[in-house]
Design an enzyme around this catalytic site. Sequence first.
Site, PDB file in Angstrom:
ATOM      1  N   GLY A  52      13.110   7.863  -4.047  1.00  0.00           N
ATOM      2  CA  GLY A  52      12.714   9.262  -4.823  1.00  0.00           C
ATOM      3  C   GLY A  52      13.134   9.012  -6.436  1.00  0.00           C
ATOM      4  CD  GLU A  53      12.066   9.950 -10.744  1.00  0.00           C
ATOM      5  OE1 GLU A  53      11.157  10.086 -10.063  1.00  0.00           O
ATOM      6  OE2 GLU A  53      12.167   9.086 -11.347  1.00  0.00           O
ATOM      7  CB  SER A  54      17.608   6.433  -9.207  1.00  0.00           C
ATOM      8  OG  SER A  54      16.998   6.337 -10.742  1.00  0.00           O
ATOM      9  CB  CYS A  84      12.829   2.414  -3.930  1.00  0.00           C
ATOM     10  SG  CYS A  84      11.574   2.401  -5.277  1.00  0.00           S
ATOM     11  NE  ARG A 115      14.787   5.670 -12.905  1.00  0.00           N
ATOM     12  CZ  ARG A 115      15.180   6.699 -13.405  1.00  0.00           C
ATOM     13  NH1 ARG A 115      16.272   6.788 -14.096  1.00  0.00           N
ATOM     14  NH2 ARG A 115      14.607   7.555 -12.815  1.00  0.00           N
ATOM     15  CB  ILE A 143       6.016   3.347  -4.660  1.00  0.00           C
ATOM     16  CG1 ILE A 143       5.207   3.415  -3.299  1.00  0.00           C
ATOM     17  CG2 ILE A 143       5.560   4.897  -5.293  1.00  0.00           C
ATOM     18  CD1 ILE A 143       5.405   4.286  -2.132  1.00  0.00           C
ATOM     19  NE  ARG A 144       7.269   6.406  -9.967  1.00  0.00           N
ATOM     20  CZ  ARG A 144       8.249   7.131 -10.332  1.00  0.00           C
ATOM     21  NH1 ARG A 144       8.858   6.984 -11.656  1.00  0.00           N
ATOM     22  NH2 ARG A 144       8.874   8.054  -9.518  1.00  0.00           N
ATOM     23  CG  HIS A 179       9.286   2.694  -0.707  1.00  0.00           C
ATOM     24  ND1 HIS A 179      10.066   4.127  -0.541  1.00  0.00           N
ATOM     25  CD2 HIS A 179       8.917   2.543  -1.916  1.00  0.00           C
ATOM     26  CE1 HIS A 179      10.157   4.281  -1.758  1.00  0.00           C
ATOM     27  NE2 HIS A 179       9.435   3.411  -2.652  1.00  0.00           N
ATOM     28  CD  GLU A 181      11.139   4.274   2.771  1.00  0.00           C
ATOM     29  OE1 GLU A 181      11.422   3.072   2.965  1.00  0.00           O
ATOM     30  OE2 GLU A 181      10.733   4.691   1.945  1.00  0.00           O
TER      31      GLU A 181
HETATM   32  N1  GLN Z   1      11.444   4.537 -10.243  1.00  0.00           N
HETATM   33  C1  GLN Z   1      12.320   5.703  -9.480  1.00  0.00           C
HETATM   34  C2  GLN Z   1      13.472   5.649 -10.022  1.00  0.00           C
HETATM   35  O1  GLN Z   1      14.054   4.751 -10.481  1.00  0.00           O
HETATM   36  C3  GLN Z   1      12.278   4.915  -7.884  1.00  0.00           C
HETATM   37  C4  GLN Z   1      10.866   5.283  -7.262  1.00  0.00           C
HETATM   38  C5  GLN Z   1      11.064   5.208  -5.873  1.00  0.00           C
HETATM   39  O2  GLN Z   1      11.919   5.461  -5.212  1.00  0.00           O
HETATM   40  N2  GLN Z   1       9.973   5.108  -5.168  1.00  0.00           N
HETATM   41  O3  GLN Z   1      14.165   6.457  -9.779  1.00  0.00           O
END
Ligand code: GLN
Length: 196
Positions: A52-54, A84, A115, A143-144, A179, A181
Amino acid sequence: MKAGVISLQGAAPEHVQALQRAMERMDVRGEVVAVRRPEQLASVSCIVIPGGESTTISKLLQRLGLYDPVVRMGREGVPILGTCAGCVLLASEGDDEVERTGTRLLNLMDMKVDRNAFGRQKDSFEAPLRIEGMDEEFPGIFIRGPVIERTWGRCKALCAHEGRIVMARQDNLLATSFHPELTGDTRLHELLLGML
Ligand code: GLN
């Protein structure tokens, strides 16, 4: 057996399903709880922190009173899988972006994360991964995701992609940049449940 998925933001439902499939495959009876309140943590014996978004997940963990219990449980040996953004949060050191956004890490694993080292959303990719202790390749979905820049102490790198660490373990704690999941492959969720 009860497993908890921190369900504040991000890819939580997918982890609930993956854990349910892993339990079926392991032939264990269990329940998976979407954790949003501290009292729900009391009954779980392992935890997943999703992607998600840390920064957002960290803020919500603190606001909802989940931050301290998760740290305590991680220190006491409760198995935790962070994927992630969850991987970022498990780290003890972050990069400039973690610093700039004032993201409070859980500080559980002896590793430094970068990150958004794999680029932006459009740079998402899939790659087969060789994970230490697994005979067959694991389908990595990025994914990022963060890169684990370095590990020290009891934290050990378990997988690298093109020379960059993307998975690490420190005793009861597991972190992946990718990921699991989002694949049909439940081996990492089984690894988590198998620690119990
Ligand atoms: N780049 C995001 C972060 O650092 C993580 C991306 C993700 O969990 N898919 O919050």
